[in-house]
Write an enzyme that holds these catalytic residues in place. Sequence first.
Site, PDB file in Angstrom:
ATOM      1  N   TYR A  10       0.848  -1.202   0.000  1.00 43.96           N
ATOM      2  CA  TYR A  10       0.000   0.000   0.000  1.00 43.96           C
ATOM      3  C   TYR A  10       0.878   1.243   0.000  1.00 43.96           C
ATOM      4  CZ  TYR A  10      -4.970  -0.891   0.235  1.00 43.96           C
ATOM      5  OH  TYR A  10      -6.252  -1.183  -0.092  1.00 43.96           O
ATOM      6  N   GLU A  58      -0.588   4.776  -0.452  1.00 41.51           N
ATOM      7  CA  GLU A  58      -1.428   5.962  -0.686  1.00 41.51           C
ATOM      8  C   GLU A  58      -0.639   7.238  -0.418  1.00 41.51           C
ATOM      9  OE1 GLU A  58      -4.132   3.852   1.635  1.00 41.51           O
ATOM     10  OE2 GLU A  58      -5.877   4.468   0.447  1.00 41.51           O
ATOM     11  N   ASP A  76      -6.167  14.057 -25.105  1.00 43.12           N
ATOM     12  CA  ASP A  76      -6.217  12.651 -24.706  1.00 43.12           C
ATOM     13  C   ASP A  76      -5.481  11.884 -25.802  1.00 43.12           C
ATOM     14  OD1 ASP A  76      -6.776  10.000 -24.350  1.00 43.12           O
ATOM     15  OD2 ASP A  76      -8.886  10.285 -23.855  1.00 43.12           O
ATOM     16  N   THR A 132      -3.325   6.406 -21.848  1.00 44.86           N
ATOM     17  CA  THR A 132      -3.086   5.070 -21.315  1.00 44.86           C
ATOM     18  C   THR A 132      -1.612   4.771 -21.546  1.00 44.86           C
ATOM     19  OG1 THR A 132      -3.721   4.151 -23.449  1.00 44.86           O
ATOM     20  CG2 THR A 132      -5.404   4.167 -21.733  1.00 44.86           C
ATOM     21  N   LYS A 191      -0.911   1.143 -25.060  1.00 50.08           N
ATOM     22  CA  LYS A 191      -1.204   1.024 -26.492  1.00 50.08           C
ATOM     23  C   LYS A 191       0.106   1.186 -27.276  1.00 50.08           C
ATOM     24  CE  LYS A 191      -6.023   2.467 -25.967  1.00 50.08           C
ATOM     25  NZ  LYS A 191      -6.328   3.305 -24.801  1.00 50.08           N
ATOM     26  N   ARG A 209      -1.093  -2.235 -18.750  1.00 48.98           N
ATOM     27  CA  ARG A 209      -2.424  -1.628 -18.796  1.00 48.98           C
ATOM     28  C   ARG A 209      -2.535  -0.598 -17.666  1.00 48.98           C
ATOM     29  NH1 ARG A 209      -6.456  -2.742 -21.800  1.00 48.98           N
ATOM     30  NH2 ARG A 209      -5.045  -4.186 -22.818  1.00 48.98           N
TER      31      ARG A 209
HETATM   32  N1  DSN Z   1     -10.844   0.743 -25.729  1.00 48.97           N
HETATM   33  C1  DSN Z   1      -9.836   1.606 -26.284  1.00 48.97           C
HETATM   34  C2  DSN Z   1      -9.760   1.502 -27.754  1.00 48.97           C
HETATM   35  O1  DSN Z   1      -9.829   0.395 -28.235  1.00 48.97           O
HETATM   36  O2  DSN Z   1      -9.619   2.491 -28.449  1.00 48.97           O
HETATM   37  C3  DSN Z   1     -10.011   3.006 -25.889  1.00 48.97           C
HETATM   38  O3  DSN Z   1     -10.301   3.088 -24.563  1.00 48.97           O
END
Ligand code: DSN
Length: 422
Positions: free
Chosen positions: A54, A56, A201, A228, A231, A237
Amino acid sequence: MQHYQYIKAQDEEVYTVLVGEEERERTGIELIPSENYVSLAVREAAGSVLTNKYAEGYPGRRYYGGQQYTDAIETLAIERAKKLFKCQYANVQPLGGAAANVAMYFALMEPGDTVLGMDLSHGGHLTHGHPTTSINKVFNFVRYKMKDVDTGEIDYDALRTVALREKPKIILAGFSAYSRELDYAKFVEIAKEVGAYTVADVAHIAGLIAAGVLKNPFDYGFDVMTTTTHKTLRGPRGGMILVRESEDIAKRINKAVFPGTQGGPHMHIIAAKAVAFGEALEPNFKKYAAQVLKNAKAMEKVFKDAKIRLLCGGTDNHLLLADVYGSLGVTGQEAETVLDEVGITLNKNMIADETRTAMDPSGIRFGTPAMTTRGMKEGEATKLAEIMIATMRAKDDAAKKVALKAEVVALCEAFPVPEKFV
Ligand code: DSN
């Protein structure tokens, strides 16, 4: 490949799933543009001892003892993120892209305030205020669109008109199904006129920005980026929020993440983010990102030559959207299913101004981050696009599909999923 020796000895049901997924990922071609293969180093960190802890709070200011290693790893992840994206502040605790966006909204706005974001049917994202999301009940979301869905040009005049009328607190640039570069300077110019924050974003394109093959919104004066990490950035993730230079915004972001919207950070994932950011700082990541774009262009050419309509008229990034229903009479769902049958994974997708349903739309969305990670180049991208089109055309021809699947298997064998990148 991981061997899961303890799971194998203890839990046959879970072991079967993990081995099955390893096999699926190895023996099929992944074209979902938001997916990728991470290194075994990233997976080791994500499966590490730090899951026990933990933490925090933030480095140097925690609510529990025993933080000498968690502070070190979070600081490392932050410093690497700042270097990658050329900014002053980074919060690496968001559990995902949605969590990052929720925290960002609360950091920059009061309930009832307005966000001006990309229309969802023109490539925006659920977390940009889709009517079915909880955040839509808290803030007011208004939209801009493309001026021409066949070139992808954003209607900046309409964007400005809506901004002047609605006085948004945030102008949001970013997308999950849009294949062109944005004119970030234009967003900043309009935001300045109406006193709005600019947020990008960049979840889909973060790796391409970090590598310098796509424009960095911070170079044009954007205030904040959310993303994120799993990707094109090829990490675990998770999510992240970056702040160009404002200490005030950075403080508000930190409060909005913890304690505003999250509890204990996932330190094992933060460790995996640090590993992935380290990989992205290596020179060969730039080559990878450049190849992602070249491969997408190679696929674009095959689709264009076959006279299949591409939304936005093509791509500047890693993804493509094709109107397969309009061009081939095959629905998005049919295409997804038949391509799965030959070992190619992608997703059905609504196209701009869709006339069908979300569950069976007109389009497919596909991209090159994962196949490029396997080492495939333009020749293989071209071949894959040809196989895709042949498969959709042969959707009811079992024998043809067997032959096409054999071609996919041969490609997978020639380009195994790598275990390391540095
Ligand atoms: N689910 C993702 C995508 O495939 O673009 C975006 O959050």
